[in-house]
Motif scaffolding. Structure first.
Motif, PDB file in Angstrom:
ATOM      1  N   TYR A 283      41.324 -12.953  27.275  1.00 47.43           N
ATOM      2  CA  TYR A 283      40.891 -11.596  27.639  1.00 47.43           C
ATOM      3  C   TYR A 283      41.566 -10.599  26.714  1.00 47.43           C
ATOM      4  O   TYR A 283      42.790 -10.579  26.607  1.00 47.43           O
ATOM      5  CB  TYR A 283      41.266 -11.315  29.097  1.00 47.43           C
TER       6      TYR A 283
ATOM      7  N   GLN B 294      37.848 -13.696  23.906  1.00 46.00           N
ATOM      8  CA  GLN B 294      37.873 -14.589  22.749  1.00 46.00           C
ATOM      9  C   GLN B 294      38.101 -16.018  23.223  1.00 46.00           C
ATOM     10  O   GLN B 294      38.834 -16.254  24.184  1.00 46.00           O
ATOM     11  CB  GLN B 294      38.941 -14.168  21.747  1.00 46.00           C
TER      12      GLN B 294
ATOM     13  N   GLN C 190      35.451 -13.928  18.876  1.00 41.27           N
ATOM     14  CA  GLN C 190      35.476 -12.838  19.843  1.00 41.27           C
ATOM     15  C   GLN C 190      34.060 -12.488  20.265  1.00 41.27           C
ATOM     16  O   GLN C 190      33.112 -12.643  19.491  1.00 41.27           O
ATOM     17  CB  GLN C 190      36.171 -11.621  19.241  1.00 41.27           C
ATOM     18  N   TYR C 191      33.944 -11.989  21.510  1.00 36.47           N
ATOM     19  CA  TYR C 191      32.639 -11.686  22.095  1.00 36.47           C
ATOM     20  C   TYR C 191      32.686 -10.378  22.859  1.00 36.47           C
ATOM     21  O   TYR C 191      33.660 -10.090  23.557  1.00 36.47           O
ATOM     22  CB  TYR C 191      32.216 -12.787  23.070  1.00 36.47           C
ATOM     23  N   LEU C 192      31.611  -9.599  22.738  1.00 39.88           N
ATOM     24  CA  LEU C 192      31.392  -8.424  23.565  1.00 39.88           C
ATOM     25  C   LEU C 192      30.473  -8.866  24.691  1.00 39.88           C
ATOM     26  O   LEU C 192      29.355  -9.332  24.444  1.00 39.88           O
ATOM     27  CB  LEU C 192      30.743  -7.304  22.752  1.00 39.88           C
TER      28      LEU C 192
ATOM     29  N   THR D  45      28.566  -7.759  28.142  1.00 46.49           N
ATOM     30  CA  THR D  45      28.098  -6.628  28.934  1.00 46.49           C
ATOM     31  C   THR D  45      27.333  -7.177  30.127  1.00 46.49           C
ATOM     32  O   THR D  45      26.362  -7.918  29.952  1.00 46.49           O
ATOM     33  CB  THR D  45      27.180  -5.714  28.098  1.00 46.49           C
TER      34      THR D  45
ATOM     35  N   GLY E 200      38.706  -4.741  28.814  1.00 48.25           N
ATOM     36  CA  GLY E 200      37.452  -4.572  29.527  1.00 48.25           C
ATOM     37  C   GLY E 200      37.530  -3.370  30.444  1.00 48.25           C
ATOM     38  O   GLY E 200      38.573  -2.734  30.580  1.00 48.25           O
TER      39      GLY E 200
ATOM     40  N   VAL F  70      35.763  -7.606  26.321  1.00 54.77           N
ATOM     41  CA  VAL F  70      35.907  -8.264  25.030  1.00 54.77           C
ATOM     42  C   VAL F  70      36.804  -9.464  25.276  1.00 54.77           C
ATOM     43  O   VAL F  70      37.932  -9.325  25.764  1.00 54.77           O
ATOM     44  CB  VAL F  70      36.480  -7.325  23.952  1.00 54.77           C
TER      45      VAL F  70
ATOM     46  N   PHE G  24      31.526 -10.517  18.275  1.00 58.07           N
ATOM     47  CA  PHE G  24      32.196  -9.238  18.127  1.00 58.07           C
ATOM     48  C   PHE G  24      33.458  -9.438  17.307  1.00 58.07           C
ATOM     49  O   PHE G  24      34.003 -10.546  17.256  1.00 58.07           O
ATOM     50  CB  PHE G  24      32.551  -8.704  19.531  1.00 58.07           C
ATOM     51  N   LYS G  25      33.926  -8.394  16.694  1.00 61.19           N
ATOM     52  CA  LYS G  25      35.188  -8.466  15.953  1.00 61.19           C
ATOM     53  C   LYS G  25      35.968  -7.196  16.243  1.00 61.19           C
ATOM     54  O   LYS G  25      35.524  -6.090  15.904  1.00 61.19           O
ATOM     55  CB  LYS G  25      34.933  -8.603  14.452  1.00 61.19           C
ATOM     56  N   VAL G  26      37.119  -7.324  16.886  1.00 62.49           N
ATOM     57  CA  VAL G  26      37.975  -6.192  17.161  1.00 62.49           C
ATOM     58  C   VAL G  26      38.575  -5.718  15.837  1.00 62.49           C
ATOM     59  O   VAL G  26      39.076  -6.510  15.047  1.00 62.49           O
ATOM     60  CB  VAL G  26      39.093  -6.562  18.160  1.00 62.49           C
TER      61      VAL G  26
END
Length: 97
Positions: free
Chosen positions: A40, A61, A3-5, A7, A43, A59, A91-93
């Motif tokens: 997805y 993945q 996972q990725y944040l 911006t 967002g 966010v 990132f990790k939800v």
């Protein structure tokens, strides 16, 4: 999946918001496509003090770094010059239960 944040901050010139609004339907279509594939997560828009869109947070993945890079090469806000800068962080939800 990793996972990725993500911006993205828009360009700040006088025509930036108009360009964003012109490309926005394509960006939203791409998000809907990515939701169907499970890439997805969520967002939304970053707003300034006047409530105008100046960037985005997503966010996402992906199974591989190559899939992330392929998304970046096809994301309308990147390919159409809406985001001046894009930051991608692992990132990790958090679990919801």
């Amino acid at each position: 999946m990793k996972q990725y944040l993500i911006t993205g901050y828009d360009f700040t010139d006088a025509g930036a918001l108009d360009r964003r609004m012109a490309v926005r339907p394509h960006h939203l279509d791409k998000g809907a496509e990515m939701r169907k594939t499970g890439n997805y997560i969520f967002g939304g828009a970053i707003l300034n003090n006047e409530g105008k869109m100046i960037g985005s947070v997503m966010v996402m993945q992906f199974e591989t770094e190559e899939e992330l890079e392929a998304w970046k090469m096809d994301e309308p806000y990147i390919t159409q010059g809406i985001w001046e800068s894009v930051d991608v962080k692992p990132f990790k939800v958090a679990p919801t239960s």
